[in-house]
Design an enzyme around this catalytic site. Structure first.
Site, PDB file in Angstrom:
ATOM      1  N   ALA A 140     -25.608  14.658  61.891  1.00 62.70           N
ATOM      2  CA  ALA A 140     -25.947  13.247  62.108  1.00 62.70           C
ATOM      3  C   ALA A 140     -27.366  13.094  61.584  1.00 62.70           C
ATOM      4  CB  ALA A 140     -25.869  12.893  63.578  1.00 62.70           C
ATOM      5  N   TYR A 235     -20.111  -0.610  65.421  1.00 66.65           N
ATOM      6  CA  TYR A 235     -19.704   0.776  65.140  1.00 66.65           C
ATOM      7  C   TYR A 235     -18.516   0.837  64.156  1.00 66.65           C
ATOM      8  CZ  TYR A 235     -19.717   5.698  65.256  1.00 66.65           C
ATOM      9  OH  TYR A 235     -19.817   6.999  64.816  1.00 66.65           O
ATOM     10  N   VAL A 274     -24.279  11.072  75.297  1.00 65.71           N
ATOM     11  CA  VAL A 274     -25.689  10.840  74.985  1.00 65.71           C
ATOM     12  C   VAL A 274     -26.191  11.980  74.101  1.00 65.71           C
ATOM     13  CG1 VAL A 274     -27.984  10.407  75.930  1.00 65.71           C
ATOM     14  CG2 VAL A 274     -25.959   9.805  77.266  1.00 65.71           C
TER      15      VAL A 274
HETATM   16  P1  NAD Z   1     -27.068  15.211  67.138  1.00 62.22           P
HETATM   17  O1  NAD Z   1     -28.179  14.331  66.697  1.00 62.22           O
HETATM   18  O2  NAD Z   1     -27.131  15.766  68.515  1.00 62.22           O
HETATM   19  O3  NAD Z   1     -26.923  16.479  66.145  1.00 62.22           O
HETATM   20  C1  NAD Z   1     -27.115  16.402  64.779  1.00 62.22           C
HETATM   21  C2  NAD Z   1     -27.199  17.791  64.175  1.00 62.22           C
HETATM   22  O4  NAD Z   1     -27.347  17.630  62.755  1.00 62.22           O
HETATM   23  C3  NAD Z   1     -28.415  18.626  64.640  1.00 62.22           C
HETATM   24  O5  NAD Z   1     -28.031  19.979  64.734  1.00 62.22           O
HETATM   25  C4  NAD Z   1     -29.410  18.462  63.491  1.00 62.22           C
HETATM   26  O6  NAD Z   1     -30.347  19.510  63.347  1.00 62.22           O
HETATM   27  C5  NAD Z   1     -28.451  18.427  62.321  1.00 62.22           C
HETATM   28  N1  NAD Z   1     -28.999  17.821  61.102  1.00 62.22           N
HETATM   29  C6  NAD Z   1     -29.378  16.538  60.894  1.00 62.22           C
HETATM   30  N2  NAD Z   1     -29.801  16.377  59.612  1.00 62.22           N
HETATM   31  C7  NAD Z   1     -29.659  17.587  59.017  1.00 62.22           C
HETATM   32  C8  NAD Z   1     -29.903  18.069  57.715  1.00 62.22           C
HETATM   33  N3  NAD Z   1     -30.343  17.279  56.738  1.00 62.22           N
HETATM   34  N4  NAD Z   1     -29.664  19.373  57.463  1.00 62.22           N
HETATM   35  C9  NAD Z   1     -29.221  20.223  58.434  1.00 62.22           C
HETATM   36  N5  NAD Z   1     -28.945  19.802  59.688  1.00 62.22           N
HETATM   37  C10 NAD Z   1     -29.176  18.511  59.963  1.00 62.22           C
HETATM   38  O7  NAD Z   1     -25.752  14.393  66.874  1.00 62.22           O
HETATM   39  P2  NAD Z   1     -24.293  14.333  67.519  1.00 62.22           P
HETATM   40  O8  NAD Z   1     -24.212  13.095  68.306  1.00 62.22           O
HETATM   41  O9  NAD Z   1     -23.883  15.613  68.116  1.00 62.22           O
HETATM   42  O10 NAD Z   1     -23.444  14.067  66.199  1.00 62.22           O
HETATM   43  C11 NAD Z   1     -22.737  15.075  65.522  1.00 62.22           C
HETATM   44  C12 NAD Z   1     -21.463  14.457  64.970  1.00 62.22           C
HETATM   45  O11 NAD Z   1     -20.657  14.060  66.070  1.00 62.22           O
HETATM   46  C13 NAD Z   1     -21.720  13.220  64.114  1.00 62.22           C
HETATM   47  O12 NAD Z   1     -20.834  13.216  63.031  1.00 62.22           O
HETATM   48  C14 NAD Z   1     -21.385  12.088  65.067  1.00 62.22           C
HETATM   49  O13 NAD Z   1     -20.974  10.915  64.412  1.00 62.22           O
HETATM   50  C15 NAD Z   1     -20.234  12.718  65.839  1.00 62.22           C
HETATM   51  N6  NAD Z   1     -19.937  12.058  67.124  1.00 62.22           N
HETATM   52  C16 NAD Z   1     -20.921  11.776  67.997  1.00 62.22           C
HETATM   53  C17 NAD Z   1     -20.614  11.085  69.173  1.00 62.22           C
HETATM   54  C18 NAD Z   1     -21.685  10.728  70.177  1.00 62.22           C
HETATM   55  O14 NAD Z   1     -21.421   9.893  71.072  1.00 62.22           O
HETATM   56  N7  NAD Z   1     -22.849  11.305  70.108  1.00 62.22           N
HETATM   57  C19 NAD Z   1     -19.287  10.720  69.452  1.00 62.22           C
HETATM   58  C20 NAD Z   1     -18.285  11.094  68.558  1.00 62.22           C
HETATM   59  C21 NAD Z   1     -18.628  11.738  67.378  1.00 62.22           C
END
Ligand code: NAD
Length: 393
Positions: A140, A235, A274
């Site tokens: 993300a 969204y 979150v």
């Molecule tokens: P998060 O912000 O907790 O984690 C993001 C991760 O990506 C971290 O490990 C960060 O270091 C890494 N990252 C970001 N930019 C980077 C780069 N350029 N190079 C290497 N690593 C990089 O986010 P999250 O909420 O866990 O999201 C992860 C996935 O899950 C996303 O695709 C998001 O859409 C999906 N998702 C999230 C939710 C939610 O409610 N948070 C719900 C469903 C799906």
């Protein structure tokens, strides 16, 4: 140093190593309490492994399946009196715990969108693991540099068809406010697709296949979100949702490519939790505060670790094949999307005011989880104590 939280809008610019480490312990203990996942993967590559869903996947693989894990992320070590980012502390704690159990847990910190980091990952797999049997794509990011042209693309969180007005939560002021978001222009929409769509996932899979480092039957999973109609303008039908639809379309193409080695590629739709990424999306924190209230009342609320454990044991590694929906997606957002839960949220939503939202939504729960992302507010941590902010990986 004594580390205090310093919150700026939807970010906390400090993080606490002991708090982050305790949060890791909690997730690890949860996975261990659930018992071994016998049919799980052996060698797992997690792209986006340091926080949120990627981190919980790493914990589930390592401590549930005894997998070797290679994590890729973009995190900041402590420097010049500033703390490291939470993902740094999380990873330090995870690697320590894994290695104490004799598990391989290595990490590469850098820009996963770049060719250089892909090169480093391939070299590391070849040197240490030979082949990978699960590739998780959990990035993300607000921006992406195209690895071939150097052009910088930015993700935007806006509606795509018309101006959208809604209630939102000002998490700083702890108040409900009205927000009006203009429609994204074409550049903003295309930029978001470039950053959060499937292009980079495809580059990873193409590269891993070409290098022959995926084992026969290997799987890849990328995480996505759909959510309820109340958040669709910002969204699912907004810039980010359009990028996620691109990710899903890419998944179908990658699934065909993976079939050449008897493998699969799918999107997994997870529930709203979150994380640093989700707290930045307008309207979503307010929706989550109500969601948590309703799901907790019904005893079905889950965080990242419960979601990913269920993904592994029920949908991917049950030994009975993948459990997919009609659009070839893995779904663990089933509790969130349950009719009784969404009906109750729809009833609560129009009645929200600044006078009642602390009672009818779980804002305290939302805030506690937000602070815990940075290692604050964790039971058993004495925040008045000096702590060494410099932690090595
Ligand atoms: P998060 O912000 O907790 O984690 C993001 C991760 O990506 C971290 O490990 C960060 O270091 C890494 N990252 C970001 N930019 C980077 C780069 N350029 N190079 C290497 N690593 C990089 O986010 P999250 O909420 O866990 O999201 C992860 C996935 O899950 C996303 O695709 C998001 O859409 C999906 N998702 C999230 C939710 C939610 O409610 N948070 C719900 C469903 C799906």
């Amino acid at each position: 140093m004594i580390i205090k939280p310093r919150v700026r809008a939807f970010m906390c610019v400090t993080a606490h190593p002991t708090g982050c480490s305790k949060e890791m312990d909690k997730q690890i203990a949860y996975i261990k309490s659930k018992g071994a996942i016998e049919a799980g993967p052996k060698n797992v590559l997690i792209i986006g492994a340091s926080t949120g869903y990627g981190l919980s996947t790493r914990i589930t693989a390592a401590f549930g399946c005894k997998s070797s894990t290679l994590g890729v992320f973009f995190e900041r070590p402590a420097e010049n009196g500033k703390t490291a980012s939470p993902g740094w502390y999380n990873t330090a704690a995870l690697q320590k715990a894994a290695r104490e159990e004799g598990l391989y847990a290595e990490s590469i910190n850098g820009d996963a969108f770049s060719n250089e980091i892909k090169d480093q990952v391939i070299a590391k797999i070849q040197a240490d693991l030979g082949k990978i049997d699960l590739v998780i794509y959990s990035l993300a990011s607000p921006r992406r540099v195209d690895p071939n042209t150097g052009e910088v693309f930015r993700a935007t969180l806006k509606p795509t068809d018309k101006v959208f007005s809604s209630m939102t939560l000002d998490t700083d002021k702890k108040r409900i406010e009205n927000i009006t978001l203009p429609c994204a222009n074409e550049d903003e929409l295309n930029g978001t697709i470039k950053v959060m769509g499937g292009e980079d996932w495809a580059l990873w899979i193409d590269r891993l296949l070409a290098e022959g480092v995926l084992s026969e039957g290997a799987r890849s999973i990328a995480y996505s979100y759909i959510g309820p109609k109340v958040t669709w303008p910002i969204y699912r039908n907004g810039t980010i949702g359009t990028a996620k639809k691109h990710l899903e379309t890419t998944g179908r193409t990658l699934n065909e490519k993976m079939a050449t080695i008897g493998g699969t590629a799918h999107v997994a739709v997870c529930k709203a939790v979150v994380t640093q990424a989700s707290s930045a999306i307008p309207v979503v924190p307010l929706y989550m505060s109500i969601l948590f209230k309703v799901m907790k009342k019904k005893g079905v609320n889950e965080g990242c670790i419960e979601q990913i454990h269920r993904l592994f044991v029920e949908k991917v590694y049950s030994g009975k094949g993948l459990v997919l929906d009609d659009d070839q997606r893995l779904r663990v957002d089933d509790f969130e999307m349950r009719e009784d839960i969404q009906t109750e949220i729809n009833e609560i939503w129009p009645t929200l005011t600044n006078d009642n939202f602390h009672q009818i939504a779980d804002f305290d729960g939302y805030q506690k989880e937000f602070m815990s992302l940075f290692g604050f507010g964790i039971d058993g941590v004495d925040y008045t104590q000096d702590v060494n902010e410099e932690v090595s990986l």
